[in-house]
Enzyme design. Structure first.
Site, PDB file in Angstrom:
ATOM      1  N   HIS A   1       1.128  -1.084  -0.038  1.00 62.07           N
ATOM      2  CA  HIS A   1      -0.290   0.416   0.146  1.00 62.07           C
ATOM      3  C   HIS A   1       0.867   1.167  -0.135  1.00 62.07           C
ATOM      4  O   HIS A   1       0.353   2.436  -0.782  1.00 62.07           O
ATOM      5  CB  HIS A   1      -1.294  -0.276   1.411  1.00 62.07           C
ATOM      6  CG  HIS A   1      -1.829   0.837   1.544  1.00 62.07           C
ATOM      7  ND1 HIS A   1      -3.745   1.226   1.315  1.00 62.07           N
ATOM      8  CD2 HIS A   1      -1.213   2.818   1.670  1.00 62.07           C
ATOM      9  CE1 HIS A   1      -3.478   2.409   1.568  1.00 62.07           C
ATOM     10  NE2 HIS A   1      -2.444   3.149   2.098  1.00 62.07           N
ATOM     11  N   GLU A   2       2.101   1.044   0.826  1.00 56.76           N
ATOM     12  CA  GLU A   2       3.066   2.729   0.852  1.00 56.76           C
ATOM     13  C   GLU A   2       3.246   2.159  -0.614  1.00 56.76           C
ATOM     14  O   GLU A   2       3.914   3.850  -0.689  1.00 56.76           O
ATOM     15  CB  GLU A   2       3.441   2.693   2.551  1.00 56.76           C
ATOM     16  CG  GLU A   2       3.251   2.536   3.956  1.00 56.76           C
ATOM     17  CD  GLU A   2       1.531   3.484   3.549  1.00 56.76           C
ATOM     18  OE1 GLU A   2       2.025   4.450   2.855  1.00 56.76           O
ATOM     19  OE2 GLU A   2       0.698   3.262   4.149  1.00 56.76           O
TER      20      GLU A   2
HETATM   21 CO    CO Z   1      -2.836   5.055   2.078  1.00 58.79          CO
END
Ligand code: CO
Length: 186
Positions: free
Chosen positions: A157-158
């Site tokens: 996600h990051e």
């Molecule tokens: Co985010």
């Protein structure tokens, strides 16, 4: 406390840009990733978070605080099968995914993001296991990190943020809750 960052929201086109590599590891860069880490720690402190009106987060990417560079922080605690607490703490510069499992994983509750206030319902399929090459600001070394399950989800996600990608981009628009039988559900 200096670390109350103003979080860039997804209405801002800057969040859709590709981030630049960090060309030199300077003390400023190390301070920045440490501040990002501290922000996450504080966001998980209920009293602090409600007092300062910040949302709880387990991951933060530099573009979310207006810095278009490849820097991420991840912080959370999890309990293993034996009830031992494991602290996951990543402070990474120029992270790059170098290996991805075919096996997939998804969060049954979907994903959230400090930059996204609207609800986006649906499953996001991620690689269950990944290896990430990065400069680790905790050990001050270039390293390869292996992550599985929830930790791998948060890292993906990051790292997506560094490429201008948001979690809801991955949701199947026609069938948001499509179940892939082979994927691991968390
Ligand atoms: Co985010």
């Amino acid at each position: 406390m200096k670390n109350i960052f103003k979080i860039v929201k997804d209405s801002n086109p800057n969040l859709r840009k590709r981030c630049e590599e960090v060309s030199e590891i300077t003390p400023e860069i190390i301070n920045l990733v440490n501040d990002m880490h501290e922000y996450l720690v504080l966001s998980q402190d209920e009293k602090y978070a409600s007092k300062h009106n910040i949302r709880e987060g387990v991951g933060l990417a530099a573009p979310q605080i207006g810095i278009n560079k490849k820097i991420i922080a991840v912080y959370f605690e999890e309990e293993d099968e034996e009830g031992n607490i494991r602290v996951v703490d990543h402070r990474l510069i120029n992270p790059k995914i170098i290996l991805e499992s075919i096996k997939e994983v998804y969060l049954s509750g979907g994903e959230g993001c400090l930059s996204v206030d609207d609800e986006h319902k649906g499953y996001i399929y991620r690689h269950f296991k990944i290896q990430v090459k990065a400069y680790n600001a905790i050990t001050s070394k270039e390293e390869i990190i292996t992550a599985r399950g929830y930790e791998a989800v948060v890292l993906q996600h990051e790292i997506d943020h560094l490429n201008g990608v948001l979690f809801y981009d991955h949701i199947n628009k026609k069938d948001p809750f499509m179940v892939k039988e082979d994927a691991i559900r968390l």
